[in-house]
Scaffold this active site. Structure first.
Site, PDB file in Angstrom:
ATOM      1  N   GLU A  56       0.843  -1.195   0.000  1.00  0.00           N
ATOM      2  CA  GLU A  56       0.000   0.000   0.000  1.00  0.00           C
ATOM      3  C   GLU A  56       0.884   1.253   0.000  1.00  0.00           C
ATOM      4  O   GLU A  56       0.602   2.219  -0.707  1.00  0.00           O
ATOM      5  CB  GLU A  56      -0.908  -0.036   1.248  1.00  0.00           C
ATOM      6  CG  GLU A  56      -1.900   1.093   1.361  1.00  0.00           C
ATOM      7  CD  GLU A  56      -2.891   1.209   0.201  1.00  0.00           C
ATOM      8  OE1 GLU A  56      -2.903   0.309  -0.666  1.00  0.00           O
ATOM      9  OE2 GLU A  56      -3.609   2.218   0.157  1.00  0.00           O
ATOM     10  N   GLU A 135      19.222   9.782  29.773  1.00  0.00           N
ATOM     11  CA  GLU A 135      19.090   8.899  28.604  1.00  0.00           C
ATOM     12  C   GLU A 135      20.467   8.445  28.145  1.00  0.00           C
ATOM     13  O   GLU A 135      21.476   9.052  28.495  1.00  0.00           O
ATOM     14  CB  GLU A 135      18.343   9.599  27.470  1.00  0.00           C
ATOM     15  CG  GLU A 135      19.026  10.817  26.923  1.00  0.00           C
ATOM     16  CD  GLU A 135      18.185  11.502  25.848  1.00  0.00           C
ATOM     17  OE1 GLU A 135      17.043  11.101  25.619  1.00  0.00           O
ATOM     18  OE2 GLU A 135      18.701  12.449  25.238  1.00  0.00           O
ATOM     19  N   LYS A 137      23.790   7.930  26.061  1.00  0.00           N
ATOM     20  CA  LYS A 137      24.548   8.849  25.218  1.00  0.00           C
ATOM     21  C   LYS A 137      24.893   8.128  23.921  1.00  0.00           C
ATOM     22  O   LYS A 137      25.717   7.217  23.901  1.00  0.00           O
ATOM     23  CB  LYS A 137      25.823   9.293  25.937  1.00  0.00           C
ATOM     24  CG  LYS A 137      26.597  10.319  25.150  1.00  0.00           C
ATOM     25  CD  LYS A 137      27.686  10.948  26.006  1.00  0.00           C
ATOM     26  CE  LYS A 137      28.365  12.082  25.270  1.00  0.00           C
ATOM     27  NZ  LYS A 137      29.003  11.672  24.028  1.00  0.00           N
ATOM     28  N   ASP A 139      26.406   7.212  20.396  1.00  0.00           N
ATOM     29  CA  ASP A 139      27.741   7.424  19.862  1.00  0.00           C
ATOM     30  C   ASP A 139      27.625   7.664  18.363  1.00  0.00           C
ATOM     31  O   ASP A 139      27.784   6.750  17.557  1.00  0.00           O
ATOM     32  CB  ASP A 139      28.597   6.183  20.157  1.00  0.00           C
ATOM     33  CG  ASP A 139      30.062   6.529  20.229  1.00  0.00           C
ATOM     34  OD1 ASP A 139      30.384   7.729  20.110  1.00  0.00           O
ATOM     35  OD2 ASP A 139      30.874   5.611  20.404  1.00  0.00           O
ATOM     36  N   TYR A 247      17.549  15.024  21.043  1.00  0.00           N
ATOM     37  CA  TYR A 247      17.752  15.084  22.482  1.00  0.00           C
ATOM     38  C   TYR A 247      17.749  16.490  23.053  1.00  0.00           C
ATOM     39  O   TYR A 247      17.907  16.651  24.251  1.00  0.00           O
ATOM     40  CB  TYR A 247      19.007  14.335  22.915  1.00  0.00           C
ATOM     41  CG  TYR A 247      20.292  14.708  22.204  1.00  0.00           C
ATOM     42  CD1 TYR A 247      20.829  15.987  22.307  1.00  0.00           C
ATOM     43  CD2 TYR A 247      20.975  13.762  21.460  1.00  0.00           C
ATOM     44  CE1 TYR A 247      21.997  16.320  21.673  1.00  0.00           C
ATOM     45  CE2 TYR A 247      22.154  14.081  20.818  1.00  0.00           C
ATOM     46  CZ  TYR A 247      22.664  15.367  20.923  1.00  0.00           C
ATOM     47  OH  TYR A 247      23.827  15.698  20.289  1.00  0.00           O
ATOM     48  N   LYS A 312      20.495  15.554  32.501  1.00  0.00           N
ATOM     49  CA  LYS A 312      20.210  16.991  32.341  1.00  0.00           C
ATOM     50  C   LYS A 312      19.191  17.410  33.378  1.00  0.00           C
ATOM     51  O   LYS A 312      18.203  16.688  33.595  1.00  0.00           O
ATOM     52  CB  LYS A 312      19.625  17.254  30.948  1.00  0.00           C
ATOM     53  CG  LYS A 312      20.609  16.990  29.832  1.00  0.00           C
ATOM     54  CD  LYS A 312      19.984  17.113  28.455  1.00  0.00           C
ATOM     55  CE  LYS A 312      21.034  16.758  27.406  1.00  0.00           C
ATOM     56  NZ  LYS A 312      20.481  16.506  26.092  1.00  0.00           N
ATOM     57  N   LYS A 336      30.428   8.732  31.504  1.00  0.00           N
ATOM     58  CA  LYS A 336      30.935   7.845  30.451  1.00  0.00           C
ATOM     59  C   LYS A 336      31.144   6.422  30.970  1.00  0.00           C
ATOM     60  O   LYS A 336      31.543   6.222  32.105  1.00  0.00           O
ATOM     61  CB  LYS A 336      32.281   8.371  29.914  1.00  0.00           C
ATOM     62  CG  LYS A 336      32.211   9.765  29.325  1.00  0.00           C
ATOM     63  CD  LYS A 336      31.406   9.829  28.044  1.00  0.00           C
ATOM     64  CE  LYS A 336      32.197   9.477  26.818  1.00  0.00           C
ATOM     65  NZ  LYS A 336      33.045  10.515  26.280  1.00  0.00           N
ATOM     66  N   CYS A 430      46.093 -29.457  10.149  1.00  0.00           N
ATOM     67  CA  CYS A 430      45.353 -29.084  11.350  1.00  0.00           C
ATOM     68  C   CYS A 430      46.299 -29.068  12.559  1.00  0.00           C
ATOM     69  O   CYS A 430      47.003 -30.053  12.805  1.00  0.00           O
ATOM     70  CB  CYS A 430      44.219 -30.084  11.585  1.00  0.00           C
ATOM     71  SG  CYS A 430      43.403 -29.823  13.174  1.00  0.00           S
ATOM     72  N   CYS A 433      45.026 -32.228  14.916  1.00  0.00           N
ATOM     73  CA  CYS A 433      45.072 -33.649  14.538  1.00  0.00           C
ATOM     74  C   CYS A 433      45.941 -33.905  13.312  1.00  0.00           C
ATOM     75  O   CYS A 433      46.032 -35.035  12.850  1.00  0.00           O
ATOM     76  CB  CYS A 433      43.660 -34.167  14.299  1.00  0.00           C
ATOM     77  SG  CYS A 433      42.927 -33.515  12.795  1.00  0.00           S
ATOM     78  N   CYS A 448      39.570 -28.042   8.847  1.00  0.00           N
ATOM     79  CA  CYS A 448      40.295 -29.289   9.076  1.00  0.00           C
ATOM     80  C   CYS A 448      39.436 -30.409   8.512  1.00  0.00           C
ATOM     81  O   CYS A 448      38.227 -30.448   8.733  1.00  0.00           O
ATOM     82  CB  CYS A 448      40.501 -29.481  10.582  1.00  0.00           C
ATOM     83  SG  CYS A 448      40.780 -31.194  11.059  1.00  0.00           S
ATOM     84  N   CYS A 454      39.389 -35.561  14.800  1.00  0.00           N
ATOM     85  CA  CYS A 454      40.056 -34.383  15.369  1.00  0.00           C
ATOM     86  C   CYS A 454      39.512 -34.105  16.766  1.00  0.00           C
ATOM     87  O   CYS A 454      38.313 -33.861  16.940  1.00  0.00           O
ATOM     88  CB  CYS A 454      39.833 -33.192  14.448  1.00  0.00           C
ATOM     89  SG  CYS A 454      40.556 -31.670  15.078  1.00  0.00           S
TER      90      CYS A 454
HETATM   91  C1  9MJ Z   1      23.831  12.069  23.057  1.00  0.00           C
HETATM   92  N1  9MJ Z   1      24.957  12.058  22.365  1.00  0.00           N
HETATM   93  O1  9MJ Z   1      23.106  11.080  23.113  1.00  0.00           O
HETATM   94  C2  9MJ Z   1      23.439  15.309  24.311  1.00  0.00           C
HETATM   95  N2  9MJ Z   1      23.456  13.271  23.708  1.00  0.00           N
HETATM   96  O2  9MJ Z   1      23.043  17.560  25.051  1.00  0.00           O
HETATM   97  C3  9MJ Z   1      22.369  13.476  24.499  1.00  0.00           C
HETATM   98  N3  9MJ Z   1      24.126  14.428  23.607  1.00  0.00           N
HETATM   99  C4  9MJ Z   1      23.804  16.697  24.426  1.00  0.00           C
HETATM  100  N4  9MJ Z   1      22.359  14.746  24.871  1.00  0.00           N
HETATM  101  C5  9MJ Z   1      23.660  18.765  24.974  1.00  0.00           C
HETATM  102  N5  9MJ Z   1      21.471  12.524  24.825  1.00  0.00           N
HETATM  103  C6  9MJ Z   1      24.815  18.626  24.290  1.00  0.00           C
HETATM  104  C7  9MJ Z   1      24.915  17.283  23.922  1.00  0.00           C
END
Ligand code: 9MJ
Length: 698
Positions: A56, A135, A137, A139, A247, A312, A336, A430, A433, A448, A454
């Site tokens: 759809e 929450e 962080k 990457d 965020y 925050k 971290k 191998c 064996c 092998c 073996c």
């Molecule tokens: C990340 N990287 O998940 C902030 N961030 O808030 C979250 N980074 C952030 N907040 C202010 N959840 C500057 C960076």
């Protein structure tokens, strides 16, 4: 304002259609198509809860394209057809952020977090208890999205926080980013900030394909996201599995936004953005530390990489009172996780033999602490991978531990290569064996050829047989299996069932009590299920799901072992390669002897009777599955329901008997509540399956 010329100079509201075309019914249809496709996109990519069947969606998309081709005046930049298509750029323009994009201060342990909380509390003494929005962080790459009149007009990277790059063309290709905000009452100007990232699965799939095509691999999901956004040609970015999660608010003009950070995020979600479902508001420092621990536990099971937790202050008024120091706000911090990449020395490479004979080079490393554990081994996959990395014994290498997977060597630090570095040579025979090693044309793996001659393959076969999803022999760990084989007590898994107490007790590190417990577990394993038994045999390519499918189809082992190729190919998910492995396994006299032996010593399972569909426990009932289940995918849940005789429908109605609702269940859950339909959360669903003899193992 936008510094992106052509596309966004047009009027930015829906009335643009009326200024472009006189055909009001066509205009109405185009508007409706936009709304339907945007809504479907939102449900699919943002809520992860598709409502519109693919066919759809395709039909609506095709219809919109058709109108836009025949009536170009109907084509607007916010059309769902306009995600990709802009010409490649020669370079990225600079963008000055109206409100600087700050970075976050870091905390590396609980003490740093307590210090942060103390600094916050001291500055806002009039507040008894501080609430924090927390929450994961992500990457990835921080970006700013600017909406004017509800339309995406500019997207920029963070850059140095003051000036970034205009990546609008690339950002438009990310399907979870709305080109036009959903709903109403959004501010005339809205800047939303968040992270573009590549989920683990997308990253692995992408690298898998790149490996097969002998192309350059991405080192980690973060580099993958960065590299994808750095493309001058948006058509390339469009092929990358990127997602966006917002965020924070950059700025809002000409409209209201809530006074709490967490409420702003909820509002963003209503305007069409993905927000992190793990986001919570907690009380005080203890709440923060508890949240950190919970997420650290959950980290590996998340679909995306995270490198910490962001906290925050939730109240925007308090945020404003707290203000900033240099480049970071005083009201936020990133706690971290321990680093996940480290440098170490490659001391040696050994070659391990797996259950199917596959020979895997394993790097022996100078032990190094990565991501919370000490790593002294890493997989090197195969010779192609060694060649790709260009690694030699004696090299300094970068080790990465991604989640709970086996650590990987990411790269070689060429500048640290000593003159004594030695090339890695693949063995011709191998290492266990001495049988010869085969490499099949087109396959990366070498094997092998010794089979059960073996000892390494025998050990792996026994470990697999005893494992949890197979015969589940409690207390029979890998080390003990190796000891039993090395001491000559067992040769195959059949021999487990004739182990004697006195021989076991004489083993090193084995007391009488442990030996008795082990024998009791071995005895208990005789009562099993047919799918587990089948899986435990270790037939190549027959995992838990395939074993279950084979049993669903044939019901009886006697019928399965006699099945020919055509019969096997009728089974769900069994293709020619799997079928060949099954045929050759059962044709092998040695395997036949082992299976007979296992049955003779009393291994048994409940007989599975072919039931009429009408006799099945959920016959005549209709179920709907929604949201995210932690222990299985929605397809697996549907499969189980169908196996129990239920019909599975796509939407909830008064005729629905039950809704299986995972996390983030959306409108279906509300509807089921309105209609008084029984709602099963994941625990209740697993209990229902259990009650009817399905014990799901995730
Ligand atoms: C990340 N990287 O998940 C902030 N961030 O808030 C979250 N980074 C952030 N907040 C202010 N959840 C500057 C960076």
């Amino acid at each position: 304002m936008s510094d992106q010329p052509s596309l966004f100079d047009e009027p930015e509201d829906d009335s643009s259609f009326s200024q472009n075309t006189n055909d009001t019914s066509l205009m109405a249809e185009v508007k409706q198509l936009h709304d339907q496709l945007n809504q479907a996109n939102y449900q699919y990519y943002v809520l992860d809860d598709p409502q519109l069947p693919d066919a759809e969606y395709d039909r609506l998309f095709h219809r919109l394209k058709e109108i836009e081709t025949s009536h170009p005046e109907c084509l607007t930049p916010d059309s769902p057809t306009q995600r990709v298509g802009a010409a490649p750029l020669s370079h990225f323009e600079q963008v000055t952020h109206d409100v600087p994009m700050l970075s976050l201060d870091n905390a590396f342990d609980a003490q740093d977090m307590r210090d942060f909380n103390r600094r916050v509390s001291e500055r806002i003494k009039h507040v008894d208890e501080v609430f924090y929005a927390c929450e994961p962080k992500l990457d990835g790459i921080a970006v700013s999205l600017l909406y004017e009149g509800g339309l995406l007009v500019r997207a920029a990277t963070r850059g140095d926080g003051a000036v970034g790059e205009n990546i609008t063309q690339n950002i438009r290709t990310v399907p979870s980013i709305p080109l036009k905000l959903l709903g109403e009452n959004y501010p005339a100007v809205l800047e939303v900030r968040g992270e573009v990232y590549m989920p683990k699965k997308g990253f692995n799939d992408f690298n898998e394909k790149a490996r097969a095509r002998e192309e350059k691999l991405f080192v980690n999901p973060r580099n993958a996201a960065a590299g994808s956004l750095r493309q001058l040609d948006p058509k390339i970015t469009a092929t990358r599995p990127l997602e966006f999660c917002c965020y924070s608010l950059g700025r809002a003009e000409g409209g209201e936004v809530p006074a709490k950070h967490s409420e702003i995020l909820s509002q963003f979600s209503k305007w069409g953005f993905k927000i992190n479902p793990e986001m919570r508001v907690v009380k005080g420092i203890e709440g923060c530390l508890e949240y950190y621990e919970q997420l650290a536990e959950k980290r590996n099971s998340l679909a995306y990489e995270i490198d910490g937790i962001v906290f925050k202050v939730d109240d925007i008024n308090l945020q404003q009172q707290l203000g900033f120091v240099s480049r970071a706000p005083r009201w936020a911090i990133a706690h971290k996780f321990p680093a996940q990449e480290e440098m170490t020395l490659l001391k040696d490479v050994e070659f391990q033999v797996g259950r199917t004979g596959a020979i895997t080079p394993v790097a022996r490393l100078e032990p190094v602490f990565v991501g919370g554990v000490t790593v002294s081994n890493a997989t090197l996959h195969n010779m192609d991978e060694i060649a790709r990395l260009g690694v030699m014994v004696g090299d300094t290498v970068i080790i990465r531990r991604a989640g709970d997977v086996i650590p990987q060597i990411v790269s070689v630090v060429q500048s640290k290569r000593p003159a004594s570095a030695k090339a890695i040579v693949f063995p011709l025979a191998c290492p266990v064996c001495d049988s010869h090693i085969e490499r099949i044309e087109g396959e990366a793996v070498s094997r092998c050829s010794g089979g059960l001659v073996c000892a390494a393959q025998r050990k792996e076969a026994i470990k697999h047989f005893a494992s949890r999803k197979a015969m589940d022999i409690d207390g029979l760990g890998d080390k003990l299996v190796e000891q039993l084989v090395d001491e000559g007590l067992i040769e195959s898994f059949l021999d487990l069932y004739s182990l004697k107490l006195d021989r076991l007790m004489n083993l090193e590190r084995m007391g009488e009590k442990s030996a008795q417990n082990l024998l009791a577990s071995i005895e208990a394993s005789k009562q099993t299920t047919l799918p587990k038994f089948l899986y435990s045999l270790g037939i190549r390519e027959v995992g838990v799901a395939t074993a279950q499918n084979l049993v669903n189809h044939f019901l009886d082992l006697k019928i399965l072992v006699k099945a020919d190729l055509d019969a096997l190919l009728e089974v769900d998910d069994v293709g020619p390669i799997v079928a060949e492995h099954i045929l050759s396994f059962f044709a092998e006299p040695h395997n036949q002897k082992i299976i007979d032996g296992l049955l003779n010593i009393g291994i048994s399972w409940p007989v599975i009777e072919k039931k009429d569909a009408s006799e099945l426990p959920l016959a005549g009932q209709t179920f709907v599955v929604t949201g995210t289940l932690a222990s299985m995918g929605r397809d697996q849940a549907k499969d189980y329901l169908q196996r129990l005789g239920a019909k599975v429908a796509g939407s909830v109605s008064a005729k629905t008997h039950g809704l299986v609702a995972g996390e983030k269940a959306g409108s279906k859950l509300t509807k089921a509540q309105d209609l008084d339909v029984a709602i099963l959360d994941e625990t209740a669903f697993l209990a229902l399956l259990n009650q009817h003899g399905i014990s799901h193992v995730s």
